[in-house]
Design a protein around this motif. Structure first.
Motif, PDB file in Angstrom:
ATOM      1  N   PRO A 130       0.929  -1.229   0.183  1.00 18.95           N
ATOM      2  CA  PRO A 130      -0.055  -0.123   0.251  1.00 18.95           C
ATOM      3  C   PRO A 130       0.910   1.635   0.129  1.00 18.95           C
ATOM      4  O   PRO A 130       0.055   2.458  -0.594  1.00 18.95           O
ATOM      5  N   ALA A 131       1.576   1.396   0.663  1.00 10.89           N
ATOM      6  CA  ALA A 131       2.649   2.845   0.742  1.00 10.89           C
ATOM      7  C   ALA A 131       3.196   2.886  -0.517  1.00 10.89           C
ATOM      8  O   ALA A 131       3.837   3.834  -0.747  1.00 10.89           O
ATOM      9  N   GLU A 132       3.771   2.412  -1.693  1.00 12.13           N
ATOM     10  CA  GLU A 132       4.004   2.401  -3.101  1.00 12.13           C
ATOM     11  C   GLU A 132       2.790   3.757  -3.471  1.00 12.13           C
ATOM     12  O   GLU A 132       3.030   3.736  -4.471  1.00 12.13           O
ATOM     13  N   VAL A 133       1.561   3.365  -2.751  1.00 12.44           N
ATOM     14  CA  VAL A 133       1.002   4.199  -3.489  1.00 12.44           C
ATOM     15  C   VAL A 133       2.045   6.189  -3.114  1.00 12.44           C
ATOM     16  O   VAL A 133       1.173   6.806  -4.761  1.00 12.44           O
ATOM     17  N   LEU A 134       1.994   5.668  -2.092  1.00  8.25           N
ATOM     18  CA  LEU A 134       3.389   7.835  -2.328  1.00  8.25           C
ATOM     19  C   LEU A 134       4.224   7.472  -3.593  1.00  8.25           C
ATOM     20  O   LEU A 134       4.472   8.883  -3.088  1.00  8.25           O
ATOM     21  N   GLU A 135       4.504   6.198  -3.966  1.00 10.57           N
ATOM     22  CA  GLU A 135       5.391   7.054  -4.939  1.00 10.57           C
ATOM     23  C   GLU A 135       5.606   7.668  -6.234  1.00 10.57           C
ATOM     24  O   GLU A 135       5.926   7.559  -7.119  1.00 10.57           O
ATOM     25  N   THR A 136       3.450   7.960  -6.106  1.00  5.92           N
ATOM     26  CA  THR A 136       3.338   8.800  -7.053  1.00  5.92           C
ATOM     27  C   THR A 136       3.982   9.801  -6.944  1.00  5.92           C
ATOM     28  O   THR A 136       4.152  10.986  -7.578  1.00  5.92           O
ATOM     29  N   VAL A 137       4.136  10.492  -5.346  1.00 11.63           N
ATOM     30  CA  VAL A 137       5.050  11.421  -4.913  1.00 11.63           C
ATOM     31  C   VAL A 137       6.471  10.662  -6.317  1.00 11.63           C
ATOM     32  O   VAL A 137       6.704  10.712  -5.593  1.00 11.63           O
ATOM     33  N   PRO A 138       6.475  12.366  -7.278  1.00  7.20           N
ATOM     34  CA  PRO A 138       7.442  12.205  -7.534  1.00  7.20           C
ATOM     35  C   PRO A 138       9.162  11.966  -7.006  1.00  7.20           C
ATOM     36  O   PRO A 138       9.167  13.087  -5.680  1.00  7.20           O
ATOM     37  N   GLY A 139      10.048  10.939  -7.333  1.00  3.58           N
ATOM     38  CA  GLY A 139      11.832  11.489  -6.598  1.00  3.58           C
ATOM     39  C   GLY A 139      11.372  10.310  -5.127  1.00  3.58           C
ATOM     40  O   GLY A 139      11.747  10.213  -4.759  1.00  3.58           O
ATOM     41  N   LEU A 140      10.663   9.991  -4.356  1.00  2.00           N
ATOM     42  CA  LEU A 140       9.717   9.302  -3.657  1.00  2.00           C
ATOM     43  C   LEU A 140       9.812   7.636  -3.359  1.00  2.00           C
ATOM     44  O   LEU A 140      10.050   7.140  -4.541  1.00  2.00           O
ATOM     45  N   VAL A 141      10.663   6.893  -2.844  1.00  2.00           N
ATOM     46  CA  VAL A 141      10.674   5.523  -2.496  1.00  2.00           C
ATOM     47  C   VAL A 141      10.295   5.048  -1.897  1.00  2.00           C
ATOM     48  O   VAL A 141      10.793   5.446  -0.810  1.00  2.00           O
ATOM     49  N   ALA A 142       9.727   3.933  -1.305  1.00  2.00           N
ATOM     50  CA  ALA A 142       9.209   3.185  -0.599  1.00  2.00           C
ATOM     51  C   ALA A 142       9.444   1.602  -0.389  1.00  2.00           C
ATOM     52  O   ALA A 142       9.248   0.886  -0.602  1.00  2.00           O
ATOM     53  N   THR A 143      10.479   1.349   0.529  1.00  2.00           N
ATOM     54  CA  THR A 143      10.940   0.096   0.478  1.00  2.00           C
ATOM     55  C   THR A 143      10.401  -0.323   1.767  1.00  2.00           C
ATOM     56  O   THR A 143       9.848  -0.321   2.889  1.00  2.00           O
ATOM     57  N   GLN A 144      11.483  -1.774   1.864  1.00  2.00           N
ATOM     58  CA  GLN A 144      10.654  -2.544   3.228  1.00  2.00           C
ATOM     59  C   GLN A 144      12.093  -2.808   4.083  1.00  2.00           C
ATOM     60  O   GLN A 144      12.515  -3.739   3.041  1.00  2.00           O
ATOM     61  N   HIS A 145      12.496  -3.425   4.728  1.00  2.00           N
ATOM     62  CA  HIS A 145      13.843  -4.209   5.636  1.00  2.00           C
ATOM     63  C   HIS A 145      13.097  -5.205   7.189  1.00  2.00           C
ATOM     64  O   HIS A 145      14.169  -6.200   7.419  1.00  2.00           O
ATOM     65  N   SER A 146      12.078  -5.787   6.790  1.00  2.00           N
ATOM     66  CA  SER A 146      11.062  -6.672   8.038  1.00  2.00           C
ATOM     67  C   SER A 146      10.035  -6.919   7.458  1.00  2.00           C
ATOM     68  O   SER A 146      10.036  -6.792   5.660  1.00  2.00           O
ATOM     69  N   GLY A 147       9.603  -7.486   8.109  1.00  2.00           N
ATOM     70  CA  GLY A 147       8.013  -8.407   7.632  1.00  2.00           C
ATOM     71  C   GLY A 147       7.021  -6.768   6.913  1.00  2.00           C
ATOM     72  O   GLY A 147       6.817  -5.435   6.851  1.00  2.00           O
ATOM     73  N   GLU A 148       5.703  -7.138   6.116  1.00  2.00           N
ATOM     74  CA  GLU A 148       4.886  -6.539   5.544  1.00  2.00           C
ATOM     75  C   GLU A 148       4.375  -5.552   6.162  1.00  2.00           C
ATOM     76  O   GLU A 148       3.301  -4.897   5.788  1.00  2.00           O
ATOM     77  N   GLY A 149       3.842  -5.875   7.417  1.00  2.00           N
ATOM     78  CA  GLY A 149       3.183  -5.282   8.213  1.00  2.00           C
ATOM     79  C   GLY A 149       3.665  -4.249   9.224  1.00  2.00           C
ATOM     80  O   GLY A 149       3.334  -3.787   9.873  1.00  2.00           O
ATOM     81  N   LYS A 150       4.387  -3.654   8.900  1.00  2.00           N
ATOM     82  CA  LYS A 150       5.756  -3.126   9.459  1.00  2.00           C
ATOM     83  C   LYS A 150       5.501  -2.045   9.228  1.00  2.00           C
ATOM     84  O   LYS A 150       5.660  -1.990   7.423  1.00  2.00           O
ATOM     85  N   ALA A 151       5.765  -0.459   9.255  1.00  2.00           N
ATOM     86  CA  ALA A 151       5.733   0.543   8.443  1.00  2.00           C
ATOM     87  C   ALA A 151       6.899   0.597   7.687  1.00  2.00           C
ATOM     88  O   ALA A 151       8.424   0.488   7.652  1.00  2.00           O
TER      89      ALA A 151
END
Length: 699
Positions: free
Chosen positions: A80-101
């Motif tokens: 879901p956080a990839e909705v914010l990747e519509t902001v140019p230049g923003l990247v949303a990643t994960q370093h743990s489980g998908e339930g974590k922010a």
């Protein structure tokens, strides 16, 4: 050219009125006000179907924009956080489980889990201060992408209506108030991915009741199955009319999962685990958040608009992590648990006057934002296989903030606008520490942040912007009162409650080429300190003054009625200011981000999207001698639309990249290694190629 520009604005206004039923009554009333005053106020009423909208004469900076539902409908999304990747230049990643922010990157910031990027949903702020794991914690895993009407974003510190956590930027995600049709959607994919969405908005009384329920299950590619179970729901009733109305909302979210944290590279190289393995399989986590909110709006007789938003939330998190394995405790291991239990209460109100003084269009806005976080329990425990062994820190916290802002916009001439804003913020921090009473206390702080903007043009459908301003971010309340390090027992220095940021930007926005919307910006941002409370150790670590420069070039091209293309490039240089040579690099500051895509919507119902996202190499230590590898991902969606049915397939990580979602460089210890541990790269891999099928019945 002036006649053409006015015709374009008139067309946009007509489109707005025609689409009021899609976006909600509050937008419609803004349009009514805009019709009275003229083009200065038309800004508020634009319906955004995609980034191709012409915001020349509307936006207040080159790095301000909106993304509408049309762009999201065909976008392949992993989380879901990839909705914010519509902001140019923003990247949303994960370093743990998908339930974590998620982890976020923007403008040379490793935003961790949300610091310095303020995000709200329907005006409700979602960043959590003084959080158990990270200051500014931003968890939007509850989000249902199909319900997002638009993402309004602002980058930089030039906007009076946003305060804490917004130094890099901010976004407000607006959810739909009404759907054209009811939705029943099912998804199934590799690695045991299952998702169902039921949503609709029947007419009830004089308004509409929007409802949505989304259960989801996902195991992931991990050796230790994630067993991620989550459920999201929403109820929203909107009543009244375009000039006077209200909405009442209730949001609910619960998730539990077994996390696979980042792993040491040497453990993979030695064959101890695979790239999708774990060095601690006992990381069982859960979180929940329940929110109620109310909105009210009223268009006054004297060209004014009043808005009121109130909200209350209950939030919990139990988070287990282990990043260093056996470095600190060779017997029990370094696993720890972070707990957060809180209530959040707040209100936002604004009054906007639309006037014409001496032939000049003037827009004045006065706003007030009040928030209180009552943290019933925020704690750090040392654990073994999920069982508590000792308590490092346990506190009760109260954070109260009051923000007051005034914004003045004047249209001096056809090609000259100015914006002057002033924001004042008051904070009170109260900490009650049960383990070390000396770390209890109260702190208050006040900060004022002026904002300036100059807009020139348009000439040849090109507008120029000069912006500058001061902003801030708050530090964790515990850092403002701590005098004894909870780990070592040694004396420690307190931190400033509020930290100043200073930014400026010059840019342009152009629609000179038919169908092409381009923006370009050169920007600067300086933070007095990047002090943050580190929840992993229960103490505050100080960094030095930092400075960032960057350039951004964003493009959206509607090539034909059925083909649109977009290309975004962000370049950044980020360094500490006062550090000596060889120690100025900021860990995980991305210097290059590229995002590009092509979307096809054919008249026969076929549609598709291809997207690529590239993040450049990042320094992982102060002298830059250790860097991460670049990360490049390609995602694809193919679909077919009938009258009542949509079917399609998402192929995520189409090229099956073996890159890392995120990397770190620090010391850890595997079982059997020397007591001092080993400096190593620790990484979390991107998900391998996954195929997900979906079918939607619109009725």
């Amino acid at each position: 050219m002036g006649i053409i520009q006015e015709a374009r604005r008139f067309t946009l206004l007509i489109c707005t009125v025609a689409s009021v039923n899609l976006l909600g009554v509050s937008h419609a009333e803004e349009v009514n006000s805009a019709e009275t005053v003229g083009e200065t106020i038309e800004l508020e009423g634009i319906t955004v179907e995609g980034r191709g909208e012409d915001l020349t004469g509307i936006a207040n900076s080159a790095s301000q924009g909106r993304t509408g539902r049309a762009q999201l409908e065909t976008r392949p999304i992993l989380r879901p956080a990839e909705v914010l990747e519509t902001v140019p230049g923003l990247v949303a990643t994960q370093h743990s489980g998908e339930g974590k922010a998620n982890q976020y990157f923007l403008r040379g910031f490793n935003l961790d889990h949300g610091s310095d990027f303020a995000t709200s949903i329907d005006g409700i702020p979602f960043n959590l201060p003084s959080h158990g794991h990270a200051q500014g914690w931003l968890d939007i895993n509850f989000l249902i992408p199909e319900l997002v009407d638009e993402v309004e974003f602002k980058k930089g510190v030039y906007y009076a209506d946003v305060g804490d956590f917004s130094s890099a930027g901010s976004a407000n995600i607006r959810l739909a108030r009404r759907l054209d049709k009811n939705i029943l959607k099912t998804e199934i994919g590799e690695d045991d991915f299952y998702r169902v969405l039921v949503a609709g908005s029947p007419k009830v009384g004089d308004g509409h009741l929007l409802y949505a329920l989304q259960p989801q299950y996902y195991n992931g590619p991990w050796t230790n199955p994630e067993n991620n179970k989550k459920i999201s729901g929403i109820l929203k009733y909107t009543g009244g009319d375009d000039e006077r109305g209200y909405s009442l909302s209730a949001l609910g979210y619960y998730a539990e999962w077994e996390a696979t944290d980042q792993i040491a590279q040497r453990a993979v190289d030695q064959g101890l685990i695979s790239r999708f393995g774990t060095l601690d399989p006992a990381l069982n986590n859960d979180t929940e958040r329940y929110t109620v909110a109310g909105d009210w709006w009223n268009t006054g007789e004297n060209d004014s608009l009043t808005k009121l938003n109130v909200y209350a939330s209950y939030y919990t998190l139990d988070l287990f992590s282990n990043f260093t394995y056996f470095l600190d405790d060779p017997v029990n291991g370094d696993q720890f648990e972070q707990v957060d239990r809180r209530g959040v209460f707040g209100a936002n109100t604004s009054h906007q006057w639309f006037n014409n003084w001496f032939g000049k269009d003037i827009d004045n806005t006065l706003g007030l934002q009040l928030r209180h976080d009552e943290v019933f329990d925020v704690a750090l425990y040392q654990t073994r296989e999920g069982e508590r062994q000792s308590t490092t820190r346990q506190d009760e916290i109260g954070v109260t903030s009051l923000g007051l802002y005034l914004n003045n916009e004047i249209k001096w001439a056809d090609k000259l606008r100015t914006i002057i804003g002033l924001r004042g913020d008051f904070y009170r921090f109260a900490v009650d520490s049960s383990i070390i009473p000396a770390n209890s206390g109260n702190e208050t702080d006040v900060i004022f942040s002026p904002k300036l903007g100059l807009i020139l043009g348009p000439w040849y459908s090109t507008e120029f912007y000069v912006n500058a301003g001061l902003g801030f971010h708050s530090n964790d309340a515990r850092g403002t009162t701590t005098v004894v390090d909870p780990v070592t027992g040694e004396p420690t220095e307190q931190v400033d409650p509020l930290v100043r940021s200073t930014g400026a930007e010059i840019g342009l926005r152009s629609t000179l080429i038919p169908g092409l919307n381009s923006t370009f910006a050169l920007w600067f941002l300086e933070l007095d300190s990047e002090l943050v409370f580190v929840g992993d150790v229960g103490n505050t670590e100080a960094s030095d003054k930092s400075r960032r420069f960057g350039a951004e070039w964003n493009n959206f091209y509607q090539a034909t009625d059925w083909l649109s293309l977009d290309f975004d490039l962000a370049l950044t240089d980020a360094q500490f200011v006062d550090n000596g040579p060889g120690n100025r690099e900021i860990d995980n500051s991305v210097d290059t981000i590229v995002a590009a895509g092509a979307t096809v919507r054919l008249p026969n119902g076929f549609n598709g999207s291809m997207r690529v996202r590239h993040s450049g190499a990042r320094p992982l230590n102060g002298d830059g001698s250790v860097e991460s590898e670049p990360t490049t991902l390609v995602n694809m969606r193919l679909g077919y639309q009938l009258k009542k049915f949509d079917v399609g397939v998402d192929v995520l990580n189409l090229l099956d990249s073996n890159d890392s979602d995120i990397s770190y460089f620090y010391t850890s210890r595997l079982q059997g290694e020397a007591a001092e541990g080993v400096d190593d790269i620790h990484f979390h891999p991107v998900n391998p190629r996954q195929i997900r099928l979906f079918a939607t019945w619109n009725f």
